[in-house]
Design a protein around this motif. Sequence first.
Motif, PDB file in Angstrom:
ATOM      1  N   UNK A 110       0.638  -1.063   0.221  1.00 38.46           N
ATOM      2  CA  UNK A 110      -0.214   0.287  -0.193  1.00 38.46           C
ATOM      3  C   UNK A 110       1.274   1.074  -0.081  1.00 38.46           C
ATOM      4  N   UNK A 111       2.426   1.622   0.860  1.00 34.68           N
ATOM      5  CA  UNK A 111       3.108   2.091   0.360  1.00 34.68           C
ATOM      6  C   UNK A 111       3.265   2.572  -0.647  1.00 34.68           C
ATOM      7  N   UNK A 112       3.610   1.365  -1.544  1.00 33.58           N
ATOM      8  CA  UNK A 112       3.777   2.164  -2.949  1.00 33.58           C
ATOM      9  C   UNK A 112       5.459   1.266  -3.058  1.00 33.58           C
ATOM     10  N   UNK A 113       5.437  -0.103  -2.738  1.00 36.01           N
ATOM     11  CA  UNK A 113       7.103  -0.701  -3.172  1.00 36.01           C
ATOM     12  C   UNK A 113       6.446  -1.989  -4.082  1.00 36.01           C
ATOM     13  N   UNK A 114       7.151  -1.735  -4.303  1.00 30.90           N
ATOM     14  CA  UNK A 114       7.197  -3.283  -5.393  1.00 30.90           C
ATOM     15  C   UNK A 114       7.848  -4.619  -4.837  1.00 30.90           C
ATOM     16  N   UNK A 115       6.500  -5.339  -4.702  1.00 30.97           N
ATOM     17  CA  UNK A 115       7.492  -6.954  -4.003  1.00 30.97           C
ATOM     18  C   UNK A 115       7.871  -7.750  -4.805  1.00 30.97           C
ATOM     19  N   UNK A 116       9.028  -7.814  -5.046  1.00 26.57           N
ATOM     20  CA  UNK A 116       9.684  -9.098  -6.001  1.00 26.57           C
ATOM     21  C   UNK A 116       9.813 -10.462  -5.818  1.00 26.57           C
ATOM     22  N   UNK A 117       9.529 -10.532  -4.264  1.00 28.46           N
ATOM     23  CA  UNK A 117      10.071 -12.250  -3.785  1.00 28.46           C
ATOM     24  C   UNK A 117      10.510 -12.044  -2.558  1.00 28.46           C
ATOM     25  N   UNK A 118      10.785 -12.684  -2.180  1.00 28.35           N
ATOM     26  CA  UNK A 118      10.889 -14.126  -0.275  1.00 28.35           C
ATOM     27  C   UNK A 118      12.014 -13.526  -0.235  1.00 28.35           C
ATOM     28  N   UNK A 119      12.740 -12.717   1.077  1.00 21.48           N
ATOM     29  CA  UNK A 119      14.386 -13.441   1.777  1.00 21.48           C
ATOM     30  C   UNK A 119      14.439 -14.803   2.453  1.00 21.48           C
ATOM     31  N   UNK A 120      15.324 -16.172   2.613  1.00 17.85           N
ATOM     32  CA  UNK A 120      15.240 -16.564   2.889  1.00 17.85           C
ATOM     33  C   UNK A 120      15.293 -16.758   4.182  1.00 17.85           C
ATOM     34  N   UNK A 121      14.985 -17.489   4.979  1.00 18.22           N
ATOM     35  CA  UNK A 121      14.919 -18.273   6.417  1.00 18.22           C
ATOM     36  C   UNK A 121      14.985 -19.209   7.006  1.00 18.22           C
ATOM     37  N   UNK A 122      15.384 -19.885   7.909  1.00 20.19           N
ATOM     38  CA  UNK A 122      15.561 -21.120   8.593  1.00 20.19           C
ATOM     39  C   UNK A 122      14.450 -21.981   8.416  1.00 20.19           C
ATOM     40  N   UNK A 123      13.898 -23.506   8.659  1.00 18.50           N
ATOM     41  CA  UNK A 123      12.134 -23.391   8.316  1.00 18.50           C
ATOM     42  C   UNK A 123      11.814 -22.821   9.814  1.00 18.50           C
ATOM     43  N   UNK A 124      10.707 -21.875   9.879  1.00 22.48           N
ATOM     44  CA  UNK A 124      10.082 -21.828  10.674  1.00 22.48           C
ATOM     45  C   UNK A 124      10.663 -20.545  11.686  1.00 22.48           C
ATOM     46  N   UNK A 221      15.889   2.621   8.818  1.00 20.28           N
ATOM     47  CA  UNK A 221      14.815   1.976   9.187  1.00 20.28           C
ATOM     48  C   UNK A 221      14.522   2.786   9.762  1.00 20.28           C
ATOM     49  N   UNK A 222      14.305   3.547   9.331  1.00 22.53           N
ATOM     50  CA  UNK A 222      13.255   4.467  10.104  1.00 22.53           C
ATOM     51  C   UNK A 222      12.189   4.826   9.137  1.00 22.53           C
ATOM     52  N   UNK A 223      12.469   4.543   8.235  1.00 20.09           N
ATOM     53  CA  UNK A 223      11.213   5.162   6.868  1.00 20.09           C
ATOM     54  C   UNK A 223      10.466   3.968   6.514  1.00 20.09           C
ATOM     55  N   UNK A 224      10.851   2.105   6.430  1.00 17.11           N
ATOM     56  CA  UNK A 224      10.342   1.721   6.919  1.00 17.11           C
ATOM     57  C   UNK A 224       9.213   1.178   8.499  1.00 17.11           C
ATOM     58  N   UNK A 225      10.193   1.882   9.122  1.00 17.35           N
ATOM     59  CA  UNK A 225       9.707   1.369  10.639  1.00 17.35           C
ATOM     60  C   UNK A 225       8.110   2.024  10.753  1.00 17.35           C
ATOM     61  N   UNK A 226       7.991   3.632  10.346  1.00 20.75           N
ATOM     62  CA  UNK A 226       6.509   4.584   9.643  1.00 20.75           C
ATOM     63  C   UNK A 226       5.567   3.619   8.880  1.00 20.75           C
ATOM     64  N   UNK A 227       6.225   3.159   8.202  1.00 22.75           N
ATOM     65  CA  UNK A 227       5.404   2.318   6.984  1.00 22.75           C
ATOM     66  C   UNK A 227       4.472   1.073   7.797  1.00 22.75           C
ATOM     67  N   UNK A 228       5.551   0.503   9.062  1.00 21.77           N
ATOM     68  CA  UNK A 228       4.295  -0.619   8.790  1.00 21.77           C
ATOM     69  C   UNK A 228       3.816  -1.145   9.705  1.00 21.77           C
ATOM     70  N   UNK A 229       4.749  -0.203  10.838  1.00 22.70           N
ATOM     71  CA  UNK A 229       3.879   0.144  12.151  1.00 22.70           C
ATOM     72  C   UNK A 229       2.423   0.996  13.214  1.00 22.70           C
ATOM     73  N   UNK A 230       1.629   1.010  13.577  1.00 24.73           N
ATOM     74  CA  UNK A 230       0.708   1.211  14.412  1.00 24.73           C
ATOM     75  C   UNK A 230      -0.567   0.026  14.425  1.00 24.73           C
ATOM     76  N   UNK A 231      -1.683   0.551  14.845  1.00 25.60           N
ATOM     77  CA  UNK A 231      -2.247  -0.720  15.774  1.00 25.60           C
ATOM     78  C   UNK A 231      -3.299  -1.048  14.555  1.00 25.60           C
ATOM     79  N   UNK A 232      -4.114  -2.348  14.801  1.00 31.26           N
ATOM     80  CA  UNK A 232      -4.821  -2.672  13.499  1.00 31.26           C
ATOM     81  C   UNK A 232      -5.504  -2.794  14.428  1.00 31.26           C
TER      82      UNK A 232
END
Length: 465
Positions: A110-124, A221-232
């Motif tokens: 919703x903030x305009x990012x283009x979601x290109x794929x995923x970043x790898x993680x350990x199982x769960x 970091x602050x730019x992305x924090x503002x995008x993803x933060x806030x109550x649901x």
Amino acid sequence: MTLTQRSAKSLLADLSNGSLSAVELMQATLARIDAVNGKVNAIVGLRDPDALLAEAREKDRRPSRGPLHGLPIAVKDLVNVAGILSTHGSPIFADAVPEKDDLIAERMRAAGAILIGKTNTPEFGLGSHTFNPVHGATRNPYDTSRSCGGSSGGAAVSLAAGMTALADGSDMMGSLRNPAAWNNVYGFRPSWGRVPSEPVGDTFLHQLSTLGPMGRSPEDVAILLDVVAGPDPRQPHGLAADPVAPLAHLDPKGLRIGWLGDWDGAFPMEDGILDLSADALSVMETLGCIVEPVAAPFSADAMWQSWIDLRSWQVSAGLAAHLAEGAKLKESAIWETERGLALTAMDVHRASIVRSEWFKAAAALFETYDALILPSAQVWPFDGDIPYPTSIAGHSMDTYHRWMQVVVPISLIGLPALAAPAGFGPQGLPMGVQIFGPRGSDARLLALGAAYHAATDWPQHLPPL
């Protein structure tokens, strides 16, 4: 400096004023991924390049509709993203392509990012070493024979290697902080509740894990924090807070910083980690901070018992159904789940009493100190072909995650913490420190981190890819 090495702040400014097109940035991003991802395996589930370029062209045709407009971002593979393979690192979900975004992906989109794929993680997301049976291991860009940490390992590597300018992560037991340290970038664990989780299942009881941002500077970091933060509104513990970007100037002169070291010997450390951390403290002193050693303020053993009980309880709540169905889980997931299922309600209550006592003790410390500092990890990036360290400096580890104990004081009580680079050891491997404060001090910690970053700029020491 190449286009993909630039800060998110500068890229977004140029995207906004039209001096950089989303297509140009996407072309550079895809070229960088093509050049280096085969060496580190950080980005998985990459979307079709033609589709990504078409989305970038559409962004260029439209006026900016959000603070991330036109910026490519790969989302951590513990997050479901519509139309993108979302495996959680598990064979259970090896072919899963969700139809709907999880909340954090929805907010970035919703903030305009283009979601290109995923970043790898350990199982769960279990364990601070990014490998899984679906996508394999992610390697450290500073030494590809070494672990990159985890569980936000793919995210940290994508930043360090210049494949993305921002990344989302999550942190229960250092999953933003450990990989940030081992990849020479920043990871921010926000105050618990500032960034909401996915509103699925219980939303009242479990208060250990949080989502958060990563970047190559506290400003980013602050730019992305503002995008993803806030109550649901669907969740009860949301923490409302003012935006933090752009970061306000903070003069560190006179700030009192407490150095907790190895918690009076409770956290064994590999050689050189405390020395490198001391270098970071010296930078703080040159900025005018008053740095003082602090004696261990609470029992490390009591915290550990509280932590492993609350953690196993939470993990088992998520994985018990898979275990009951006979799904093949890795050894650590089975151990956590079986342990959690064996706990009684009073076991959990007693663990939360200890957590409450530590919260009160920490609050008393913050009456004296503006921030506290610990190393971000107890070991240097280890051999990427082993699952986890079994000893540190001659001390045997009694669980698969005991070697990560240094992150527990922060995680147990939901404090905000900035993982900041501290430099490099004799073998050329990165390490970092955790700068943390009381709940709600997120903006102040990031502003202190910005002053530290201006004096060091460690992420510009690029990996030899």
